[in-house]
Write an enzyme that holds these catalytic residues in place. Structure first.
Site, PDB file in Angstrom:
ATOM      1  CE  LYS A   1     -13.544 -27.783   3.409  1.00  0.00           C
ATOM      2  NZ  LYS A   1     -13.169 -26.577   3.572  1.00  0.00           N
ATOM      3  N   PRO A  52      -9.970 -18.194   9.857  1.00  0.00           N
ATOM      4  CG  PRO A  52      -7.698 -17.245  10.212  1.00  0.00           C
ATOM      5  CD  PRO A  52      -9.439 -16.872  10.238  1.00  0.00           C
ATOM      6  CE  LYS A  78      -9.333 -24.912  10.010  1.00  0.00           C
ATOM      7  NZ  LYS A  78     -10.068 -24.222   8.976  1.00  0.00           N
TER       8      LYS A  78
END
Lengths: 298, 298, 298, 298
Positions: free
Chosen positions: B170, B65, B245
């Site tokens: 990313k 995560p 996030k």
């Protein structure tokens, strides 16, 4: 066809010239003598006022810098509405606020003239090449009537809905464009700073969920897209001051509608900062310069 | 091949299952018993720790995560680096900050293990279907070594540069994505409020300079794109809390590099507001709900 | 003194009444019959137009909602400039853009009437109590001439410079005010969420570098300042929609001057969001409601 | 009293010196030899580690750059907690995130040492003059115990609540401060551009609803406030890079709490831009330089 044309600037000049090339007769008006001279050289008949340009015309087309000019050109005593024959269609290709477009449309309608707002995209290059896109606010019948005339100046005609929707489409598109260009600038500059090769990064963005016109066609990082303004010193594209004007229209329209546009308002301020730094004449992708490291003495 | 796999959540679970389907042997570890059960049912051998999962493996893959988990899984006493055979390549597909990716890469390198950061796009659906895109930070040789393994889990593998560049690609892509989605939301909502038909407007954006993935593939306005989350109640896409996030990673990386990201920071706060309103579980295109008129009593 | 007064709304009505109480004779005009009735009851003579109100006056005072009304009231055929005696001073207490103030001042000057822009702070309460502050754009001589008249309606008169500077002072102050109120809202809400007692936090802010009027006098957190709108349901202060109007003037003036105002533009959008949620009638400190956790179903 | 002191930088050095002047015995540690030399010259006994500084102390005080240093100084094997006598109170005056303050407090509590977070305001000047303000997170009893010690270094001690609330107060105040300073910069710069005398404008702001410390004490426009950094080239105040650090703490704490801080996040990016331009060493009021017109060639 006999066409009245008002507004012979960087956009309107070549548009009128293309109408002449397409075989139409054009009676033209502008406040600037040099613009009139150019139109005459291209084969236009000159008029002494918007009213005179509209008299006897089978269609009237206007291409002006801002809403105040549009109001004056249509509504003044020597304006288009005072001269035009009842039933003749009117087309305004200026980029202005939708509310003014509707207002002009109503004034025209009251005296029996159908009105279309038909702002363009494609810039000066498209105006010269006759490859503009017209975003047209008009009913179906008027749209079909105008299509053959507009096709003398552009390649694509999109009907957006009733009067005013052409302007809405234009400002919504440019709101998104102004935002996404800054998004690309931030992504490219962050990537460069963090150490990825910019060409590699652009390749990934352009095949991923980040892909957009501002990245794959007009990437603001120099050297990524050969044909983009960024690869020729940010010259010859869509000027930052014009983007600033369009964002102003979008943010003002949002204000009138009590619709928040958080990102749009921030984008406007960033282009305003670019303009304040004397860079407003560059292509709007030059916004990436705001993100460059500088060495000031303290 | 003998593959060690750590992290069997919504993404890692199906990725490991696809490796098994592709004929690899997988020794798997996770902290959650149910995740282990599922892996066992899919044919994996279970390990008691990341270290145990790495022992004897020919490749180790991790999918976790956040950065703190990656650090623990690689660097702890019972971690991957403590168990892995010298020379065996390591791949982390978690989305984390580039600095941590480099730090793990250096620790691995010191003991003779090549390390690649290889975050993915494609979401849970892509993980299940084996159609993920891998953005890989690795040298050419390592990239070629990993290609056959990754191809068991995805369709596209892009080499972005050296270690850390996968993560950079990313977060830069998702920075742009988070911004452009809000840009589309503002443009669509402004257009609707001003009175243009949303389907018409989307059609214009998607053939103009505003076009982008957030408009032509994942348009946030319901009913525009049949297959977009917006057309099924914003379920089943890329959750707003995950976008939050990723924007956090981008803005933090920018901070570390002293690179301003004005729009990225504002986008982060807007998704944070969405999350605060209890909507963080929706697809991130649900950000358009922040722009809806509400009727509060005063 | 014989005073012509145009604009008898929430502000202008009580201002005219105070002039009457101070012993002046007032000839008043408004478009709304009820406002005229109230003025008559307070002792005013009624006029049939701005022109009629200005005829025979020794001073003319106007108090109007926005620039378009000011232009009409001064410049129309039945307007103030058409009726006023040469040499009589004119005062506009509306809050409008500085450019319009200068334009009116020039038109008045051309026919020999000195003009002052004199927007106020103090709100309806100050208008009723006769305790307004006037920010006056006028030369020294005109300022001294007007002082005794204005002192019938307010307590403080500040000369800001030449014509237009009263408006500049007003919009710059309210730009800062709109920003600092949101700053206080974010600080108070963050502190509450993190677990400090709001009263304790406010006490610290108000004795530290964070102190400001928005914290120590009009704190947006309920119960901190007994007399603040926040302690009575955000009623009875300076409405968010009025703050939105003033921020619009400031951001527009900045645009005209190519001056970026990043925070001002964001503040404007936040009040716009508040207004869109149906809360524009609350005191502007109600902006803190945008920061409250909500429970939406997803 | 016997005091252990860790961290002898620009702030900690003079604080320790003031404790010595106040008659306390100080055993001090720092990693930088020059800082140790200065402490020795001021009369301190030197220690070889935080642990050694804590051994035998009746109070331990720490003043460190960031959370990672605080964690290391308290929790490492040679750290404060390993050396301190049970029951001895600990005070951390660093500015760090509230969560780390609580974590240290809990670790200290588990071994019987009461812990207070007590960040300061007043800067290097206040540290030298012994006029700091301490924002203290501690229970009543601990606060009373510490008061005589802290009074050797500062003038004001404010109890903010339990452990962690000192940090919360500090970051909330500086969040507001960072925002209001930019608000003043925008208001002053807009006023100047529109043509009002800046001194006049500041006078109005400071007696109106815009008044705040950033305007009436530290006005960013040069020459308004004699004693402000703006009047001496932005030197010698609270550095922009320190404001950037504190805004980072506030925005991160807000993220952890899912609390949006729109203006705080934008303020952070603006100071980041200032820092990127090489101006991070100036007083934070130098942010006004971002708003200056520049003449770039295009």
């Amino acid at each position: 066809m006999q066409i009245g044309f008002v507004g012979l600037g960087h956009m309107g000049g070549p548009m009128a010239a293309n109408l002449l090339k397409a075989g139409h007769a054009v009676t033209a008006f502008d406040l600037v003598p040099a613009a009139l001279d150019a139109a005459k050289a291209a084969g236009a008949t000159l008029a002494a006022s918007p009213r005179a340009a509209a008299e006897g015309a089978e269609v009237v087309i206007t291409m002006l810098p801002a809403a105040q000019h549009v109001k004056a050109v249509y509504l003044n005593d020597d304006g288009v509405l005072a001269g035009v024959t009842k039933g003749v269609p009117l087309v305004d290709s200026s980029t202005i606020d939708p509310a003014t477009a509707k207002l002009i449309g109503e004034a025209a309608g009251r005296q029996g003239n159908p009105f279309a707002d038909a702002p363009v995209s494609g810039g000066v290059v498209g105006a010269q090449a006759g490859t503009l896109t017209f975003m047209v606010g008009a009913d179906e019948a008027l749209f079909e009537t105008l299509r053959p005339v507009l096709s003398g100046m552009g390649k694509n005609m999109v009907r957006c809905g009733e009067t005013g929707t052409g302007q809405i489409a234009k400002i919504c598109n440019n709101l998104l464009l102004g935002i996404s260009m800054i998004g690309v600038a931030e992504a490219m500059k962050l990537g460069e700073t963090l150490g990825i090769d910019p060409t590699k990064l652009a390749g990934i963005l352009n095949t991923s969920t980040g892909r957009c016109w501002s990245s794959d066609t007009c990437n603001p990082y120099p050297g990524i897209i050969e044909t983009a303004p960024a690869s020729r010193g940010y010259s010859g594209g869509f000027g930052a001051d014009l983007m600033l004007k369009d964002l102003g229209l979008a943010v003002d329209a949002a204000r009138g509608a009590k619709q928040p546009v958080f990102m749009g308002a921030l984008a406007q301020q960033l282009y305003q900062s670019m303009s304040q730094q004397g860079l407003g004449g560059l292509d709007f992708s030059g916004i990436i310069k705001l993100y460059a490291k500088q060495q000031n003495e303290q």
